[in-house]
Design a protein around this motif. Sequence first.
Motif, PDB file in Angstrom:
ATOM      1  N   UNK A  38       0.812  -1.222   0.000  1.00  0.00           N
ATOM      2  CA  UNK A  38       0.000   0.000   0.000  1.00  0.00           C
ATOM      3  C   UNK A  38       0.846   1.273   0.000  1.00  0.00           C
ATOM      4  N   UNK A  39       2.116   1.179   0.366  1.00  0.00           N
ATOM      5  CA  UNK A  39       2.981   2.361   0.430  1.00  0.00           C
ATOM      6  C   UNK A  39       3.583   2.712  -0.928  1.00  0.00           C
ATOM      7  N   UNK A  40       4.080   1.692  -1.645  1.00  0.00           N
ATOM      8  CA  UNK A  40       4.774   1.992  -2.904  1.00  0.00           C
ATOM      9  C   UNK A  40       4.119   1.391  -4.140  1.00  0.00           C
ATOM     10  N   UNK A  41       3.181   0.448  -3.949  1.00  0.00           N
ATOM     11  CA  UNK A  41       2.468  -0.135  -5.077  1.00  0.00           C
ATOM     12  C   UNK A  41       3.123  -1.357  -5.689  1.00  0.00           C
ATOM     13  N   UNK A  42       4.283  -1.743  -5.202  1.00  0.00           N
ATOM     14  CA  UNK A  42       4.951  -2.930  -5.742  1.00  0.00           C
ATOM     15  C   UNK A  42       4.066  -4.151  -5.469  1.00  0.00           C
ATOM     16  N   UNK A  43       3.969  -5.056  -6.448  1.00  0.00           N
ATOM     17  CA  UNK A  43       3.009  -6.165  -6.324  1.00  0.00           C
ATOM     18  C   UNK A  43       3.632  -7.539  -6.116  1.00  0.00           C
ATOM     19  N   UNK A  44       4.766  -7.595  -5.433  1.00  0.00           N
ATOM     20  CA  UNK A  44       5.377  -8.896  -5.169  1.00  0.00           C
ATOM     21  C   UNK A  44       5.817  -9.033  -3.710  1.00  0.00           C
ATOM     22  N   UNK A  45       5.006  -8.507  -2.796  1.00  0.00           N
ATOM     23  CA  UNK A  45       5.309  -8.607  -1.369  1.00  0.00           C
ATOM     24  C   UNK A  45       5.216 -10.068  -0.927  1.00  0.00           C
ATOM     25  N   UNK A  46       6.076 -10.437  -0.002  1.00  0.00           N
ATOM     26  CA  UNK A  46       6.117 -11.813   0.513  1.00  0.00           C
ATOM     27  C   UNK A  46       5.437 -11.881   1.877  1.00  0.00           C
ATOM     28  N   UNK A  47       4.712 -12.957   2.108  1.00  0.00           N
ATOM     29  CA  UNK A  47       4.024 -13.146   3.385  1.00  0.00           C
ATOM     30  C   UNK A  47       5.010 -13.693   4.420  1.00  0.00           C
ATOM     31  N   UNK A  48       4.950 -13.144   5.641  1.00  0.00           N
ATOM     32  CA  UNK A  48       5.780 -13.588   6.759  1.00  0.00           C
ATOM     33  C   UNK A  48       4.835 -14.242   7.777  1.00  0.00           C
ATOM     34  N   UNK A  49       4.676 -15.558   7.723  1.00  0.00           N
ATOM     35  CA  UNK A  49       3.678 -16.226   8.562  1.00  0.00           C
ATOM     36  C   UNK A  49       3.910 -16.074  10.067  1.00  0.00           C
ATOM     37  N   UNK A  50       5.147 -15.999  10.510  1.00  0.00           N
ATOM     38  CA  UNK A  50       5.432 -15.881  11.940  1.00  0.00           C
ATOM     39  C   UNK A  50       4.866 -14.588  12.521  1.00  0.00           C
ATOM     40  N   UNK A  51       4.781 -13.547  11.707  1.00  0.00           N
ATOM     41  CA  UNK A  51       4.271 -12.253  12.174  1.00  0.00           C
ATOM     42  C   UNK A  51       2.908 -11.905  11.584  1.00  0.00           C
ATOM     43  N   UNK A  52       2.452 -12.695  10.620  1.00  0.00           N
ATOM     44  CA  UNK A  52       1.183 -12.467   9.925  1.00  0.00           C
ATOM     45  C   UNK A  52       1.143 -11.100   9.239  1.00  0.00           C
ATOM     46  N   UNK A  53       2.225 -10.762   8.566  1.00  0.00           N
ATOM     47  CA  UNK A  53       2.337  -9.523   7.797  1.00  0.00           C
ATOM     48  C   UNK A  53       2.985  -9.835   6.456  1.00  0.00           C
ATOM     49  N   UNK A  54       2.897  -8.882   5.549  1.00  0.00           N
ATOM     50  CA  UNK A  54       3.582  -8.971   4.270  1.00  0.00           C
ATOM     51  C   UNK A  54       4.796  -8.058   4.321  1.00  0.00           C
ATOM     52  N   UNK A  55       5.849  -8.433   3.609  1.00  0.00           N
ATOM     53  CA  UNK A  55       7.083  -7.660   3.543  1.00  0.00           C
ATOM     54  C   UNK A  55       7.313  -7.242   2.094  1.00  0.00           C
TER      55      UNK A  55
END
Length: 73
Positions: A38-55
């Motif tokens: 949502x900050x830069x629009x790049x469309x290949x963020x990776x999911x980090x399951x341990x934290x339940x966030x995308x990077x």
Amino acid sequence: MVKEPKTLQEATVYFANADNCIAYLADRRWPDGKAKCPACGRDDAAYVPARRVWQCKTRHPKSQFSIKVGHDL
């Protein structure tokens, strides 16, 4: 595609698991399967399951984001 619960009882059991909730919302937010930062629009963020966030793969101050950031659900 995530299987949707059909009854209130199924929904209560299904959505009691936080990972199911995230998968359900992610499937609706990014139907093509490409998580968009949502900050830069790049469309290949990776999911980090341990934290339940995308990077986001681009380094910037808000490179990690949750399913709820930047979208009116």
